[in-house]
Design a protein around this motif. Structure first.
Motif, PDB file in Angstrom:
ATOM      1  N   PRO A  87     -13.971 -40.636 -34.352  1.00  0.00           N
ATOM      2  CA  PRO A  87     -15.085 -39.503 -34.868  1.00  0.00           C
ATOM      3  C   PRO A  87     -14.839 -38.440 -34.068  1.00  0.00           C
ATOM      4  O   PRO A  87     -15.302 -37.473 -33.808  1.00  0.00           O
ATOM      5  CB  PRO A  87     -16.813 -40.399 -35.242  1.00  0.00           C
ATOM      6  N   SER A  88     -14.467 -39.470 -32.803  1.00  0.00           N
ATOM      7  CA  SER A  88     -13.721 -38.519 -31.610  1.00  0.00           C
ATOM      8  C   SER A  88     -12.770 -37.451 -31.408  1.00  0.00           C
ATOM      9  O   SER A  88     -12.347 -36.447 -31.209  1.00  0.00           O
ATOM     10  CB  SER A  88     -14.667 -38.690 -29.951  1.00  0.00           C
ATOM     11  N   ALA A  89     -12.266 -38.315 -32.510  1.00  0.00           N
ATOM     12  CA  ALA A  89     -10.303 -37.813 -32.479  1.00  0.00           C
ATOM     13  C   ALA A  89     -10.314 -37.407 -34.093  1.00  0.00           C
ATOM     14  O   ALA A  89      -9.846 -36.522 -34.021  1.00  0.00           O
ATOM     15  CB  ALA A  89      -9.537 -39.125 -32.782  1.00  0.00           C
ATOM     16  N   LEU A  90     -10.989 -36.878 -34.723  1.00  0.00           N
ATOM     17  CA  LEU A  90     -10.917 -36.865 -35.999  1.00  0.00           C
ATOM     18  C   LEU A  90     -12.728 -36.860 -36.258  1.00  0.00           C
ATOM     19  O   LEU A  90     -13.738 -37.521 -36.807  1.00  0.00           O
ATOM     20  CB  LEU A  90     -10.611 -37.255 -36.739  1.00  0.00           C
ATOM     21  N   VAL A  91     -13.142 -35.315 -36.891  1.00  0.00           N
ATOM     22  CA  VAL A  91     -14.805 -34.882 -37.080  1.00  0.00           C
ATOM     23  C   VAL A  91     -14.058 -34.668 -37.908  1.00  0.00           C
ATOM     24  O   VAL A  91     -14.027 -33.673 -38.749  1.00  0.00           O
ATOM     25  CB  VAL A  91     -15.149 -33.639 -35.877  1.00  0.00           C
ATOM     26  N   ILE A  92     -15.133 -35.236 -38.808  1.00  0.00           N
ATOM     27  CA  ILE A  92     -15.242 -34.891 -41.118  1.00  0.00           C
ATOM     28  C   ILE A  92     -16.633 -34.530 -40.684  1.00  0.00           C
ATOM     29  O   ILE A  92     -16.962 -35.173 -40.625  1.00  0.00           O
ATOM     30  CB  ILE A  92     -14.828 -35.554 -41.253  1.00  0.00           C
ATOM     31  N   PHE A  93     -17.195 -32.981 -41.318  1.00  0.00           N
ATOM     32  CA  PHE A  93     -17.294 -32.437 -41.702  1.00  0.00           C
ATOM     33  C   PHE A  93     -18.131 -32.482 -42.947  1.00  0.00           C
ATOM     34  O   PHE A  93     -17.209 -32.126 -43.925  1.00  0.00           O
ATOM     35  CB  PHE A  93     -17.360 -30.939 -41.113  1.00  0.00           C
ATOM     36  N   ARG A 101      -3.592 -28.652 -14.422  1.00  0.00           N
ATOM     37  CA  ARG A 101      -4.375 -28.923 -13.115  1.00  0.00           C
ATOM     38  C   ARG A 101      -5.764 -29.762 -13.788  1.00  0.00           C
ATOM     39  O   ARG A 101      -5.940 -30.515 -12.925  1.00  0.00           O
ATOM     40  CB  ARG A 101      -4.886 -27.395 -12.749  1.00  0.00           C
ATOM     41  N   TYR A 102      -6.020 -29.959 -14.365  1.00  0.00           N
ATOM     42  CA  TYR A 102      -7.175 -30.269 -15.506  1.00  0.00           C
ATOM     43  C   TYR A 102      -6.734 -31.539 -16.026  1.00  0.00           C
ATOM     44  O   TYR A 102      -7.116 -31.917 -17.174  1.00  0.00           O
ATOM     45  CB  TYR A 102      -8.181 -29.417 -15.414  1.00  0.00           C
ATOM     46  N   PRO A 103      -5.790 -32.832 -15.731  1.00  0.00           N
ATOM     47  CA  PRO A 103      -5.427 -33.815 -16.375  1.00  0.00           C
ATOM     48  C   PRO A 103      -6.622 -34.634 -17.442  1.00  0.00           C
ATOM     49  O   PRO A 103      -7.579 -35.170 -16.596  1.00  0.00           O
ATOM     50  CB  PRO A 103      -4.359 -34.619 -16.018  1.00  0.00           C
ATOM     51  N   ALA A 104      -7.058 -34.512 -18.332  1.00  0.00           N
ATOM     52  CA  ALA A 104      -7.384 -35.357 -19.469  1.00  0.00           C
ATOM     53  C   ALA A 104      -9.125 -34.425 -19.106  1.00  0.00           C
ATOM     54  O   ALA A 104      -9.731 -35.547 -19.667  1.00  0.00           O
ATOM     55  CB  ALA A 104      -7.688 -36.812 -18.782  1.00  0.00           C
ATOM     56  N   LYS A 105      -9.058 -33.899 -18.618  1.00  0.00           N
ATOM     57  CA  LYS A 105     -10.554 -32.952 -18.519  1.00  0.00           C
ATOM     58  C   LYS A 105     -10.325 -31.648 -19.702  1.00  0.00           C
ATOM     59  O   LYS A 105     -11.441 -30.924 -20.316  1.00  0.00           O
ATOM     60  CB  LYS A 105     -10.859 -32.310 -17.373  1.00  0.00           C
ATOM     61  N   PHE A 106      -9.838 -31.156 -20.479  1.00  0.00           N
ATOM     62  CA  PHE A 106      -9.773 -30.091 -21.552  1.00  0.00           C
ATOM     63  C   PHE A 106      -8.588 -30.277 -22.837  1.00  0.00           C
ATOM     64  O   PHE A 106      -7.977 -30.926 -22.937  1.00  0.00           O
ATOM     65  CB  PHE A 106      -8.458 -29.198 -20.849  1.00  0.00           C
ATOM     66  N   THR A 107      -9.722 -30.666 -23.611  1.00  0.00           N
ATOM     67  CA  THR A 107      -9.321 -30.754 -24.684  1.00  0.00           C
ATOM     68  C   THR A 107      -9.501 -29.580 -26.132  1.00  0.00           C
ATOM     69  O   THR A 107     -10.690 -28.497 -26.024  1.00  0.00           O
ATOM     70  CB  THR A 107      -9.828 -31.538 -25.605  1.00  0.00           C
ATOM     71  N   ILE A 108      -8.308 -29.677 -26.855  1.00  0.00           N
ATOM     72  CA  ILE A 108      -8.309 -28.371 -27.939  1.00  0.00           C
ATOM     73  C   ILE A 108      -8.270 -29.429 -29.361  1.00  0.00           C
ATOM     74  O   ILE A 108      -7.694 -30.009 -29.244  1.00  0.00           O
ATOM     75  CB  ILE A 108      -6.543 -27.145 -28.339  1.00  0.00           C
ATOM     76  N   ARG A 109      -9.331 -28.894 -30.027  1.00  0.00           N
ATOM     77  CA  ARG A 109      -9.988 -29.577 -31.548  1.00  0.00           C
ATOM     78  C   ARG A 109      -9.448 -28.545 -32.393  1.00  0.00           C
ATOM     79  O   ARG A 109      -9.741 -27.361 -32.922  1.00  0.00           O
ATOM     80  CB  ARG A 109     -11.317 -29.935 -31.975  1.00  0.00           C
ATOM     81  N   VAL A 110      -8.095 -28.648 -33.158  1.00  0.00           N
ATOM     82  CA  VAL A 110      -7.563 -28.020 -34.353  1.00  0.00           C
ATOM     83  C   VAL A 110      -8.377 -28.285 -35.754  1.00  0.00           C
ATOM     84  O   VAL A 110      -8.574 -29.352 -35.867  1.00  0.00           O
ATOM     85  CB  VAL A 110      -5.884 -28.676 -34.428  1.00  0.00           C
ATOM     86  N   SER A 111      -8.718 -26.607 -36.468  1.00  0.00           N
ATOM     87  CA  SER A 111      -9.096 -27.063 -37.865  1.00  0.00           C
ATOM     88  C   SER A 111      -8.020 -27.311 -38.628  1.00  0.00           C
ATOM     89  O   SER A 111      -7.122 -26.724 -39.129  1.00  0.00           O
ATOM     90  CB  SER A 111      -9.886 -25.792 -37.995  1.00  0.00           C
ATOM     91  N   ILE A 112      -8.111 -28.465 -39.359  1.00  0.00           N
ATOM     92  CA  ILE A 112      -7.203 -29.414 -40.214  1.00  0.00           C
ATOM     93  C   ILE A 112      -8.309 -29.520 -41.492  1.00  0.00           C
ATOM     94  O   ILE A 112      -8.479 -30.658 -41.254  1.00  0.00           O
ATOM     95  CB  ILE A 112      -6.179 -29.634 -40.406  1.00  0.00           C
TER      96      ILE A 112
END
Length: 318
Positions: free
Chosen positions: A221-227, A141-152
């Motif tokens: 840095p938006s695709a892979l966030v390293i804290f 319903r909302y293509p490219a508007k919804f992202t899931i950031r996975v904790s690895i």
């Protein structure tokens, strides 16, 4: 919090001086403490509750299967704060594990209907997988508007499992692959080990993504966030007003200049706004019951302000 030793905590680190971070106006050296004022609100976070299917060794918010210090937010509470927004905003959902909140899918839908972008932080394990059909429908319903950031947490299974528990890597990678294979926009969040630099870490993740066949750019840095490291008990310099020029930074570079987080503390009658995603329990960072009330200047009076935001240059926001 889990009692296992975390690979992300340096046991040899010097302890924090008890004289530091005591006064919101002055540092231990007698210098005026740095402050940050909210400008344009770019990211509004909702903490859906601290309950989680995991009990990590060094979770900054102490999420676990039993910690409900932050109660589940309700859809009505989310809507109340969305009503205050008058321009498209990045809406983030964090926890705990957001997909454990019984109203999570409606919570994700409502800001998307209003034209906002949505980011969800998840461990991509069983709670998320229970919502597979709903996630795919939302993405359609909302293509490219919804992202899931996975904790690895790390690009190696050994370190990730040491922090999150045996076989957590297998389940997280399986969830990551499911998202990728089904075209759900995704990102990854990792952490630096003590003494580890960002360049080699990104190279390690790039190798992992290549092995998995996932088209994520580990240098983005938006695709892979390293804290960076986050140990509130380890020594770190306080940030005074004079540090901005020394560091070549401005207050606008700090997360609380552009974001706020809604929380509901257990036992409180209503949701509140916190200055920071990292500090939902500290009274000095709780700013009021509305976004309007939360437009207050924030004193950088916590080790996380220094280590994570200013010296670490990190942000939870995309």
């Amino acid at each position: 919090m889990a009692t296992l030793a975390s690979p992300f905590i340096d046991p040899a680190a010097a302890p924090l001086s008890p004289l530091k971070f005591r006064d919101p106006e002055w540092t231990a050296k007698g210098e005026r403490r740095a402050t940050v004022t909210l400008g344009a609100l770019k990211t509004l976070w909702f903490n859906t509750g601290t309950l989680c299917n995991l009990a990590c060794a060094s979770c900054y918010i102490e999420s676990s299967p039993t910690n409900d210090a932050l109660s589940y937010l309700t859809l009505a509470e989310v809507d109340r704060f969305l009503d205050e927004l008058d321009v498209p905003t990045e809406i983030g959902f964090t926890g705990g594990e957001p997909f454990m909140n019984p109203e999570i899918m409606a919570m994700l839908d409502h800001p998307l209907v209003r034209g906002h972008r949505v980011l969800v932080l998840s461990n991509a394990m069983r709670p998320m997988r229970r919502h597979e059909a709903a996630i795919l429908a939302l993405n359609a319903r909302y293509p490219a508007k919804f992202t899931i950031r996975v904790s690895i947490d790390h690009h190696t299974q050994e370190v990730h499992d040491q922090e999150r528990g045996p076989r957590s890597w297998d389940h997280a990678i399986d969830g990551l692959l499911w998202l990728a294979e089904n075209g759900v926009p995704l990102a990854v969040a990792g952490r630096l080990l003590p003494g580890e630099s960002e360049g080699p870490s990104r190279q390690g993740y790039a190798s992992l993504f290549g092995q998995l066949g996932i088209s994520l750019d580990a240098q983005d840095p938006s695709a892979l966030v390293i804290f960076p490291e986050m140990d509130a008990t380890a020594d770190v310099a306080e940030i005074s007003e004079g540090c901005w020029d020394v560091l070549g930074l401005t207050p606008a570079a700090v997360m609380c200049s552009s974001s706020r987080m809604v929380v509901r503390r257990k036992g409180q009658p209503a949701a509140e706004v916190a200055a920071c995603t990292l500090l939902p329990y500290d009274e000095q960072f709780l700013l009021g019951g509305s976004l309007a009330e939360a437009r207050k200047t924030v004193a950088l009076n916590h080790p996380h302000c220094a280590r994570f935001c200013v010296l670490g240059g990190a942000s939870c926001s995309p």
